[in-house]
Design a protein around this motif. Structure first.
Motif, PDB file in Angstrom:
ATOM      1  N   UNK A 108       0.955  -1.202   0.152  1.00  0.00           N
ATOM      2  CA  UNK A 108      -0.196  -0.147   0.182  1.00  0.00           C
ATOM      3  C   UNK A 108       0.677   1.261   0.057  1.00  0.00           C
ATOM      4  N   UNK A 109       2.037   1.162  -0.502  1.00  0.00           N
ATOM      5  CA  UNK A 109       2.965   2.309  -0.810  1.00  0.00           C
ATOM      6  C   UNK A 109       3.730   2.325   0.506  1.00  0.00           C
ATOM      7  N   UNK A 110       3.607   1.965   1.606  1.00  0.00           N
ATOM      8  CA  UNK A 110       4.452   1.982   2.801  1.00  0.00           C
ATOM      9  C   UNK A 110       5.579   0.990   2.657  1.00  0.00           C
ATOM     10  N   UNK A 111       6.417   1.035   3.718  1.00  0.00           N
ATOM     11  CA  UNK A 111       6.326   1.850   4.813  1.00  0.00           C
ATOM     12  C   UNK A 111       7.104   3.056   4.604  1.00  0.00           C
ATOM     13  N   UNK A 112       6.521   4.113   5.300  1.00  0.00           N
ATOM     14  CA  UNK A 112       6.901   5.441   5.021  1.00  0.00           C
ATOM     15  C   UNK A 112       6.845   5.889   3.711  1.00  0.00           C
ATOM     16  N   UNK A 113       5.893   5.590   2.778  1.00  0.00           N
ATOM     17  CA  UNK A 113       5.806   5.987   1.564  1.00  0.00           C
ATOM     18  C   UNK A 113       7.145   5.499   0.347  1.00  0.00           C
ATOM     19  N   UNK A 114       7.876   4.443   1.008  1.00  0.00           N
ATOM     20  CA  UNK A 114       8.975   4.013   0.388  1.00  0.00           C
ATOM     21  C   UNK A 114       8.636   3.229  -0.706  1.00  0.00           C
ATOM     22  N   UNK A 115       7.599   2.777  -1.050  1.00  0.00           N
ATOM     23  CA  UNK A 115       7.230   1.705  -2.006  1.00  0.00           C
ATOM     24  C   UNK A 115       6.250   2.484  -2.991  1.00  0.00           C
TER      25      UNK A 115
END
Lengths: 277, 355, 311
Positions: C255-262
């Motif tokens: 879902x894009x996480x962790x911390x928007x890293x993906x």
């Protein structure tokens, strides 16, 4: 020389075997966890096969969850999409294969364009368009969206199948007394049947796999498709691994069946789609 | 059965012209062969008669009825394709009866017509098979059967024998001729093979570059070709051509040899001409005689029945077709006589026949 | 009648104007359903989406809908999450494409040799392609999960990890999760297209080269590579665009996480639209992505032209 050959052959077989293992292992693992009783799941960890296999997760999923509904919804949506797409794209594919007309170039360009732009771009406007029509949260709405998404690729695919049928056959039929449409129905379509089956398979698989638009457009459980159902199950009950994976195996079944159906046509499918997965 | 009239037909594909101002009338029951090299427009013309190509300008009539706007299915013609175009998903019987079914013919009548046609072509044992299970010759026969079942006004053949091997082709050629004699249907036959044209045709239409070069019965075309194209196209081995100019009452060829002008032909001084000599009309003579030439033998090609001998003569590689064996040895001289009554003269500028 | 034929083309065609119109329209009749569907359900929303980029459209705010000009784009310029997503997109796209391509090519070369059981091996190797993308994502997420998956334990046993943990929850390694899933899922695409191209190479070329004294490496270099090059180029190009747009695996696995890293741009658009229901902002990002992809495609076309003109 023969010794070198032998070494090469052995290396080749090993490499193929490694690929097969890589391709199958995640699926095998899915199956393995789905038949591992919950009591053994944590104790036996990464054993390749549980000391005792059971179908308890399947039983639960099939009787105590909404997955049968999701499965049915997905089947309805995918099958209707596949049938509608195949009908309209075989008409268009026929026109692309058989007629020389001004505007054909533009149709091709239009179809290619739809394959290039990010579909996520359509999520918001699609929701705004379908919601006043009562087509959000409805299987019909999903079918309409999926049909449009799959039609360009299916048109190219059907065109390639029609291109493989000699034009002489229609000419002969028209001289024999058929109109073009009769020739299309009685001569060309029966010969395209394998291609039609392949197109049905490709579109069914694509519709079965679609997640993002279903997530956006569907909110009630009544119209939930399998991917959405499985994903919400995962986020709600993230410890019932056995049940999740049993559900996953269920989702895999139709995809694998259709894979068998379209195996022979993979090349044609991928080149026709070009960009489509 | 019917006559076909083609009047001032022109055809262009986009901006590319393929047929220019074609006029032709085909009589009732006549067997006409359109012959020419590939790209000469013969197939296009046939497909226009069939209704498979639009007509750019001009008019085609079957029995005085204009058919330009008539759909192929309503023209009542049958066609045999080079690829045979048999419907792969139907049995031989279904292939043959498809046209009758489309016309809602009664079932008994269909069975009767298919039976009769199958009998004529020896297809009875094959009726239940699919085209895939047939040999090339059998497929060809089914394609013919499909055409004759209908008793159409006319038969169109588009290179029907091109996909057969040489022996079968000869056999089917004879069969088509026999069939035509027994049915007597108006037929238009397209081929690039001049032997097929010669053997089958009542009348040959020789085409080249989208233009009709000559129309006539086969022997006319052989004996009196109207121009260089027809002369070179009809006859095998092909006619020898020797270029020359009229000088002081004789034709002087490029290598300086002199050829007498045949009687009854008038050339102007200095006129550029091409002399045509069929290989079978060059005579090998025993010794040097009046008006004979001597040439060295270049190459000998035995064909079994006869022999093709190549010699250097008149500045040309000249072919001679002789039935005598052993008269020519490579490297040895040969005495040759040209029969002036068998010479063809063509104006080099217009390429048309002189006299 | 005379005035009629005067208007009609020369005497070749005396159909009535109605008939001629019908003949003209025939191909369009066959194509009409497809065209209507595409225009109504893809082009109209596309145009709407472009307009949303300049409007304030929030699903939960009934007073939204006004025209805001370039506001979204100004926000975008200072949106660090978006900048991160751009970099992640490059990272995600190119590593996925390169790995898929390399392994796909090797697999195609392996399968191009005749051996017993080749048909079966081929079917099994291509099977991942049939697995629905969401399921591939889930399956691999489970494989990386130390509770039920074997991978962390293997990595631990190999000494790569200090303890069996989930790479998806570590910001440093999380991106590798979706990439591995994507490679697993996408190898068949390249393998299938390359295999088809390999099989289209005439066999007698290899025989001729062998007779001329070329060894296996020389044969590969001088026959296989040039014959495959066009297929390689086109499939890499198209696949790049497709993978840049492909958000399913990331949505499912991290879902894009962790911390928007993906977080890649495509998944960021989805998150904005689906989670925050901010359609205006989502459309603005989508428009930027569209422009970037168009620019990339144009670049490729131009490169191809210059390459061709040099030959």
């Amino acid at each position: 020389m023969t010794r070198k050959r032998l070494v090469l052959t052995v290396l080749h077989r090993l490499a193929v075997l490694a690929y097969v293992a890589f391709a199958l292992f995640p699926l095998f693992w899915l199956l393995k966890v789905s038949v591992t009783p919950t009591s053994l799941l944590y104790t036996e960890g990464i054993r390749l096969w549980p000391s005792r296999a059971s179908l308890e997760h399947y039983e639960f999923v099939l009787t105590h969850s909404s997955f049968p509904t999701f499965f049915l919804n997905s089947t309805i949506v995918s099958a209707s999409t596949a049938v509608i797409v195949t009908i309209v794209s075989s008409l268009a594919g026929y026109a692309m294969s058989r007629f020389v007309f001004r505007g054909k170039y533009w149709i091709v360009a239009l179809l290619l364009l739809t394959q290039m732009f990010p579909l996520v771009m359509l999520i918001a406007p699609m929701f705004k368009m379908l919601s006043p029509l009562g087509l959000t949260n409805s299987l019909t709405g999903l079918v309409i969206v999926y049909v449009a998404f799959n039609v360009p690729f299916a048109t190219f695919l059907m065109q390639s199948f029609f291109d493989g049928i000699p034009k002489d056959l229609e000419d002969a039929a028209m001289i024999d007394g058929a109109t073009r449409f009769t020739a299309f129905r009685q001569i060309i379509l029966p010969l395209t049947l394998p291609g039609i089956a392949a197109t049905l398979g490709f579109v069914f698989t694509a519709a079965w796999s679609e997640l993002l638009f279903a997530l956006m457009l569907i909110s009630g459980e009544k119209a939930t498709t399998f991917p959405v159902g499985l994903l919400s199950f995962v986020s709600k009950f993230s410890v019932d691994f056995g049940q999740m994976m049993a559900a996953g195996v269920l989702a895999l079944i139709p995809a694998c069946l259709f894979f068998l159906l379209i195996q022979r046509y993979l090349v044609q499918g991928l080149t026709a789609g070009a960009v489509k997965g | 059965m019917a006559s076909i009239t083609i009047e001032a037909i022109t055809k262009t594909f986009g901006a590319v012209p393929v047929l220019h101002d074609i006029d032709l009338s085909i009589g009732d029951g006549e067997f006409v062969v359109l012959v020419g090299p590939s790209g000469c427009g013969k197939s296009t013309l046939l497909r226009m008669i069939a209704g498979l190509e639009d007509i750019t300008a001009g008019e085609i009539r079957i029995d005085d009825r204009r058919i330009n706007e008539v759909a192929p299915k309503d023209r009542d013609i049958a066609m045999v394709f080079q690829s045979y175009a048999l419907y792969p998903h139907m049995t031989v019987a279904d292939n043959m009866s498809y046209s009758l079914k489309l016309r809602k013919t009664a079932r008994e009548k269909i069975a009767e017509a298919v039976g009769a046609a199958a009998g004529k072509l020896g297809l009875d044992p094959l009726l239940a098979r699919r085209p895939k299970a047939l040999s090339g010759g059998q497929r060809q026969r089914v394609a013919m059967g499909r055409a004759i079942v209908r008793h159409p006004k006319a038969f169109l053949f588009d290179e029907p024998l091109s996909n057969l091997d040489a022996r079968l082709r000869e056999q089917m050629r004879a069969e088509i001729k026999r069939l035509h004699k027994s049915i007597g249907a108006t037929s238009v036959y397209v081929t690039h093979d001049q032997i097929e044209a010669m053997t089958l045709a009542d009348r040959i239409v020789a085409m080249h570059g989208g233009i009709i070069q000559q129309v006539g019965n086969p022997l006319d075309l052989y004996d009196r070709p109207a121009n260089l194209f027809v002369a070179g196209f009809i006859g095998s081995p092909a006619m020898n051509f020797v270029e020359g100019h009229c000088r002081a009452g004789v034709i002087e060829t490029t290598d300086g040899s002199k050829v007498a002008i045949p009687e009854g032909i008038h050339l102007t001084e200095g006129q550029a001409v091409t002399i045509g000599i069929r290989p079978e009309h060059v005579r090998i003579v025993a010794g040097s005689e009046a008006g004979s030439y001597t040439a060295r033998v270049d190459l000998v090609e035995p064909t079994g029945f006869g022999t093709i001998v190549h010699v250097r003569l008149l500045g040309q590689d000249l072919k001679i077709y002789t039935l005598e064996r052993g008269v020519a040895v490579v490297g040895q001289p040969l005495h040759i006589a040209l029969d002036s009554t068998r010479l063809h003269l063509f104006d080099r500028e217009t390429t048309n026949r002189i006299g | 009648m005379t005035s009629f034929s005067a208007a009609a083309p020369p005497n070749g065609d005396r159909r009535t104007p109605m008939q001629r119109l019908a003949a003209r329209l025939e191909p369009w009749l066959y194509s009409a359903p497809v065209l209507i569907l595409i225009v109504a359900i893809m082009l109209v929303p596309l145009a709407l989406g472009v307009s949303y980029a300049f409007r304030d459209i929030k699903l939960l705010n009934p007073f939204s809908g006004g025209f805001v000009g370039l506001k979204h784009f100004r926000e975008l310029a200072s949106d660090s999450a978006f900048r991160g997503a751009l970099i992640n997109t490059l990272w995600w796209t190119f590593s996925s494409v390169i790995l898929q391509f390399l392994f796909g090519l090797i697999l195609a070369l392996l399968l191009n040799q005749p051996f017993k059981g080749r048909a079966l091996a081929q079917a099994l190797c291509f099977l991942p392609w049939a697995v629905p993308s969401f399921l591939s994502g889930l399956d691999w997420a489970w494989m990386f999960n130390p509770v039920v998956g074997p991978i962390p334990h293997w990595l631990y046993a190999l000494g790569i990890m200090s303890e069996p943990s989930n790479i998806l929850s570590d910001p440093k390694t999380a991106m590798w999760g979706p990439i591995v899933a994507n490679v697993w899922w996408g190898i068949p695409f390249f393998a299938i297209t390359m295999l088809a191209a390999l099989q289209a190479i005439p066999k007698d070329l290899y025989e001729a080269a062998e007779i001329d004294g070329a060894g296996p490496i020389e044969r590969f270099r001088s026959i296989t590579v040039p014959f495959l090059a066009p297929t390689m180029a086109i499939s890499i190009l198209l696949r790049t665009v497709w993978i840049a747009n492909f958000a399913d695996l990331i949505i499912v696995m991290t879902n894009g996480g962790p911390a928007d890293r993906t977080q890649i741009v495509a998944s960021y658009i989805f998150t904005q639209a689906f989670r925050r229901l901010d359609f205006g902002y989502a459309s603005a990002i989508a428009l930027v992505l569209l422009v970037l992809l168009l620019a990339y495609s144009m670049l490729i076309v131009v490169l191809r032209q210059t390459m061709l003109s040099r030959h």
